[in-house]
Design a protein around this motif. Structure first.
Motif, PDB file in Angstrom:
ATOM      1  N   TRP A  88       0.679  -1.223   0.105  1.00 48.38           N
ATOM      2  CA  TRP A  88       0.194  -0.449  -0.369  1.00 48.38           C
ATOM      3  C   TRP A  88       0.872   0.969   0.392  1.00 48.38           C
ATOM      4  CZ3 TRP A  88      -2.638  -0.871   5.713  1.00 48.38           C
ATOM      5  CH2 TRP A  88      -2.035  -0.376   6.090  1.00 48.38           C
ATOM      6  N   ASP A  89       0.347   2.422   0.310  1.00 45.07           N
ATOM      7  CA  ASP A  89       1.375   3.407   0.055  1.00 45.07           C
ATOM      8  C   ASP A  89       0.778   4.118   1.699  1.00 45.07           C
ATOM      9  OD1 ASP A  89       1.785   6.282   0.308  1.00 45.07           O
ATOM     10  OD2 ASP A  89      -0.133   6.853  -1.927  1.00 45.07           O
ATOM     11  N   ASN A  90       2.041   4.383   1.994  1.00 40.94           N
ATOM     12  CA  ASN A  90       1.869   4.423   3.406  1.00 40.94           C
ATOM     13  C   ASN A  90       2.330   5.927   3.546  1.00 40.94           C
ATOM     14  OD1 ASN A  90       3.627   2.134   4.587  1.00 40.94           O
ATOM     15  ND2 ASN A  90       5.600   1.594   3.111  1.00 40.94           N
ATOM     16  N   THR A  91       2.542   6.724   2.511  1.00 37.35           N
ATOM     17  CA  THR A  91       1.986   7.815   3.478  1.00 37.35           C
ATOM     18  C   THR A  91       0.538   8.146   3.831  1.00 37.35           C
ATOM     19  OG1 THR A  91       1.542   8.999   0.839  1.00 37.35           O
ATOM     20  CG2 THR A  91       3.740   9.161   1.557  1.00 37.35           C
ATOM     21  N   THR A  92      -0.588   7.230   2.957  1.00 34.91           N
ATOM     22  CA  THR A  92      -1.773   7.830   3.262  1.00 34.91           C
ATOM     23  C   THR A  92      -2.427   6.297   4.151  1.00 34.91           C
ATOM     24  OG1 THR A  92      -2.304   7.181   1.179  1.00 34.91           O
ATOM     25  CG2 THR A  92      -1.840   9.498   1.351  1.00 34.91           C
ATOM     26  N   ASP A  93      -2.176   4.918   4.143  1.00 36.85           N
ATOM     27  CA  ASP A  93      -2.557   3.493   4.498  1.00 36.85           C
ATOM     28  C   ASP A  93      -2.158   3.609   5.960  1.00 36.85           C
ATOM     29  OD1 ASP A  93      -3.849   4.418   2.234  1.00 36.85           O
ATOM     30  OD2 ASP A  93      -2.627   2.298   1.502  1.00 36.85           O
ATOM     31  N   GLY A  94      -2.564   2.460   6.624  1.00 37.21           N
ATOM     32  CA  GLY A  94      -2.160   2.103   8.040  1.00 37.21           C
ATOM     33  C   GLY A  94      -2.861   1.570   8.701  1.00 37.21           C
ATOM     34  N   SER A  95      -2.518   0.604   9.243  1.00 37.36           N
ATOM     35  CA  SER A  95      -3.103  -0.324  10.246  1.00 37.36           C
ATOM     36  C   SER A  95      -2.573   0.218  11.532  1.00 37.36           C
ATOM     37  CB  SER A  95      -2.681  -1.669   9.885  1.00 37.36           C
ATOM     38  OG  SER A  95      -1.007  -1.912  10.081  1.00 37.36           O
ATOM     39  N   CYS A  96      -3.296  -0.781  12.501  1.00 40.15           N
ATOM     40  CA  CYS A  96      -3.350  -0.774  13.554  1.00 40.15           C
ATOM     41  C   CYS A  96      -3.900  -1.906  15.296  1.00 40.15           C
ATOM     42  CB  CYS A  96      -4.367   0.431  14.405  1.00 40.15           C
ATOM     43  SG  CYS A  96      -4.271   0.626  16.580  1.00 40.15           S
ATOM     44  N   SER A  97      -3.590  -1.967  15.409  1.00 40.64           N
ATOM     45  CA  SER A  97      -3.762  -3.699  16.225  1.00 40.64           C
ATOM     46  C   SER A  97      -3.834  -3.537  17.521  1.00 40.64           C
ATOM     47  CB  SER A  97      -2.954  -4.621  16.125  1.00 40.64           C
ATOM     48  OG  SER A  97      -3.050  -5.303  15.074  1.00 40.64           O
ATOM     49  N   VAL A  98      -4.432  -3.900  18.073  1.00 40.90           N
ATOM     50  CA  VAL A  98      -4.924  -3.395  19.720  1.00 40.90           C
ATOM     51  C   VAL A  98      -5.407  -5.677  20.854  1.00 40.90           C
ATOM     52  CG1 VAL A  98      -6.412  -2.979  22.024  1.00 40.90           C
ATOM     53  CG2 VAL A  98      -6.018  -1.709  19.524  1.00 40.90           C
ATOM     54  N   ARG A  99      -4.314  -6.124  21.227  1.00 42.00           N
ATOM     55  CA  ARG A  99      -4.895  -6.743  22.365  1.00 42.00           C
ATOM     56  C   ARG A  99      -5.191  -6.215  23.152  1.00 42.00           C
ATOM     57  NH1 ARG A  99      -0.284 -10.466  25.511  1.00 42.00           N
ATOM     58  NH2 ARG A  99      -0.758  -9.548  26.711  1.00 42.00           N
ATOM     59  N   TRP A 100      -6.200  -6.610  23.732  1.00 44.61           N
ATOM     60  CA  TRP A 100      -7.191  -6.217  24.678  1.00 44.61           C
ATOM     61  C   TRP A 100      -7.205  -7.865  25.697  1.00 44.61           C
ATOM     62  CZ3 TRP A 100     -11.789  -7.947  26.917  1.00 44.61           C
ATOM     63  CH2 TRP A 100     -12.441  -7.938  27.751  1.00 44.61           C
ATOM     64  N   GLU A 101      -7.649  -7.818  27.023  1.00 45.38           N
ATOM     65  CA  GLU A 101      -7.451  -8.773  27.658  1.00 45.38           C
ATOM     66  C   GLU A 101      -8.407  -8.974  29.131  1.00 45.38           C
ATOM     67  OE1 GLU A 101      -4.005 -10.551  29.597  1.00 45.38           O
ATOM     68  OE2 GLU A 101      -2.594  -9.154  28.705  1.00 45.38           O
ATOM     69  N   ASN A 102      -9.030 -10.515  29.521  1.00 48.91           N
ATOM     70  CA  ASN A 102      -8.880  -9.588  31.046  1.00 48.91           C
ATOM     71  C   ASN A 102      -8.887 -11.258  31.621  1.00 48.91           C
ATOM     72  OD1 ASN A 102     -11.415 -11.761  29.750  1.00 48.91           O
ATOM     73  ND2 ASN A 102     -12.942 -10.287  29.994  1.00 48.91           N
ATOM     74  N   LYS A 103      -9.297 -11.920  32.829  1.00 52.40           N
ATOM     75  CA  LYS A 103      -9.324 -13.031  32.986  1.00 52.40           C
ATOM     76  C   LYS A 103      -9.124 -14.007  32.102  1.00 52.40           C
ATOM     77  CE  LYS A 103      -9.685 -11.084  38.290  1.00 52.40           C
ATOM     78  NZ  LYS A 103     -10.495 -11.480  39.718  1.00 52.40           N
ATOM     79  N   THR A 104     -10.895 -14.112  31.740  1.00 55.64           N
ATOM     80  CA  THR A 104     -10.412 -15.263  30.893  1.00 55.64           C
ATOM     81  C   THR A 104      -9.951 -15.496  29.583  1.00 55.64           C
ATOM     82  OG1 THR A 104     -13.036 -15.255  31.034  1.00 55.64           O
ATOM     83  CG2 THR A 104     -12.558 -15.955  32.109  1.00 55.64           C
ATOM     84  N   LEU A 105     -10.014 -14.609  28.536  1.00 57.90           N
ATOM     85  CA  LEU A 105      -9.601 -14.398  27.471  1.00 57.90           C
ATOM     86  C   LEU A 105      -8.904 -13.127  26.788  1.00 57.90           C
ATOM     87  CD1 LEU A 105     -11.817 -12.199  26.205  1.00 57.90           C
ATOM     88  CD2 LEU A 105     -13.905 -13.538  26.919  1.00 57.90           C
ATOM     89  N   TYR A 106      -8.848 -13.597  25.148  1.00 56.41           N
ATOM     90  CA  TYR A 106      -7.922 -12.296  24.929  1.00 56.41           C
ATOM     91  C   TYR A 106      -8.591 -12.089  23.980  1.00 56.41           C
ATOM     92  CZ  TYR A 106      -3.559 -14.083  27.036  1.00 56.41           C
ATOM     93  OH  TYR A 106      -2.356 -14.493  27.645  1.00 56.41           O
ATOM     94  N   CYS A 107      -8.646 -10.713  23.345  1.00 59.45           N
ATOM     95  CA  CYS A 107      -9.057 -10.498  22.258  1.00 59.45           C
ATOM     96  C   CYS A 107      -8.433  -9.188  21.532  1.00 59.45           C
ATOM     97  CB  CYS A 107     -10.830  -9.377  21.941  1.00 59.45           C
ATOM     98  SG  CYS A 107     -11.761  -8.637  21.228  1.00 59.45           S
ATOM     99  N   ILE A 108      -7.917 -10.481  19.891  1.00 59.83           N
ATOM    100  CA  ILE A 108      -6.934  -9.133  19.110  1.00 59.83           C
ATOM    101  C   ILE A 108      -7.548  -8.595  18.073  1.00 59.83           C
ATOM    102  CG2 ILE A 108      -4.901  -9.002  17.835  1.00 59.83           C
ATOM    103  CD1 ILE A 108      -5.699 -12.100  20.126  1.00 59.83           C
ATOM    104  N   VAL A 109      -8.010  -7.271  18.115  1.00 60.69           N
ATOM    105  CA  VAL A 109      -8.178  -6.003  17.031  1.00 60.69           C
ATOM    106  C   VAL A 109      -7.712  -5.724  16.367  1.00 60.69           C
ATOM    107  CG1 VAL A 109     -10.422  -4.911  16.258  1.00 60.69           C
ATOM    108  CG2 VAL A 109     -10.260  -6.310  18.577  1.00 60.69           C
ATOM    109  N   SER A 110      -7.204  -5.924  14.536  1.00 57.53           N
ATOM    110  CA  SER A 110      -6.537  -5.130  13.909  1.00 57.53           C
ATOM    111  C   SER A 110      -7.736  -4.681  12.417  1.00 57.53           C
ATOM    112  CB  SER A 110      -5.786  -6.281  12.538  1.00 57.53           C
ATOM    113  OG  SER A 110      -4.651  -6.669  13.535  1.00 57.53           O
ATOM    114  N   VAL A 111      -7.649  -2.935  12.525  1.00 55.58           N
ATOM    115  CA  VAL A 111      -7.251  -2.352  11.558  1.00 55.58           C
ATOM    116  C   VAL A 111      -6.609  -1.381  10.656  1.00 55.58           C
ATOM    117  CG1 VAL A 111      -8.833  -0.481  11.176  1.00 55.58           C
ATOM    118  CG2 VAL A 111      -9.448  -1.502  13.065  1.00 55.58           C
ATOM    119  N   PHE A 112      -7.078  -1.941   9.086  1.00 64.42           N
ATOM    120  CA  PHE A 112      -6.640  -1.633   8.207  1.00 64.42           C
ATOM    121  C   PHE A 112      -6.755  -0.218   7.125  1.00 64.42           C
ATOM    122  CE2 PHE A 112      -4.908  -5.903   9.084  1.00 64.42           C
ATOM    123  CZ  PHE A 112      -3.654  -6.133   9.187  1.00 64.42           C
TER     124      PHE A 112
END
Length: 116
Positions: A88-112
């Motif tokens: 992609w075009d690094n000047t405009t495009d991008g991504s972000c990933s978040v790892r969230w957790e609590n006592k019983t689970l992990y949640c990984i969300v990525s946005v492009f």
């Protein structure tokens, strides 16, 4: 103060990681909160999280196409590895990933985000 139209357009057509990060965190918090891992709810949770993220991203009103992924995993000691690659075009495009957790689970969300 002077107003530069070019600066405004640059800001509008930029993938702002901080904004996306906040949207992801709020979406996950709203949907999962203090929930315990339940296999029969994972499909519903993942769908709700990606839909909520997309809804909030489109409200930013930026000229972008978005891809949102979500993985929810029970905390049981198993490993989780993932990778992504983008052409992609690094000047405009991008991504972000978040790892969230609590006592019983992990949640990984990525946005492009890809500028239109």
């Amino acid at each position: 103060t002077s107003y530069n139209m070019e600066d405004s357009q640059t800001e509008e057509a930029t993938f702002v990681v901080e904004d996306v990060n906040q949207i992801i965190k709020e979406s996950v918090e709203n949907i999962l909160g203090t929930s315990n891992y339940q296999h029969n709810k994972v499909n519903q949770w993942t769908s709700s999280i990606v839909e909520h993220c997309l809804n909030q991203l489109t409200k930013l009103g930026k000229p972008y196409k978005y891809i949102v992924t979500c993985a929810i995993m029970q905390k049981n000691g198993a490993g989780f590895h993932s990778a992504s690659s983008c052409y992609w075009d690094n000047t405009t495009d991008g991504s972000c990933s978040v790892r969230w957790e609590n006592k019983t689970l992990y949640c990984i969300v990525s946005v492009f985000g890809l500028a239109i």
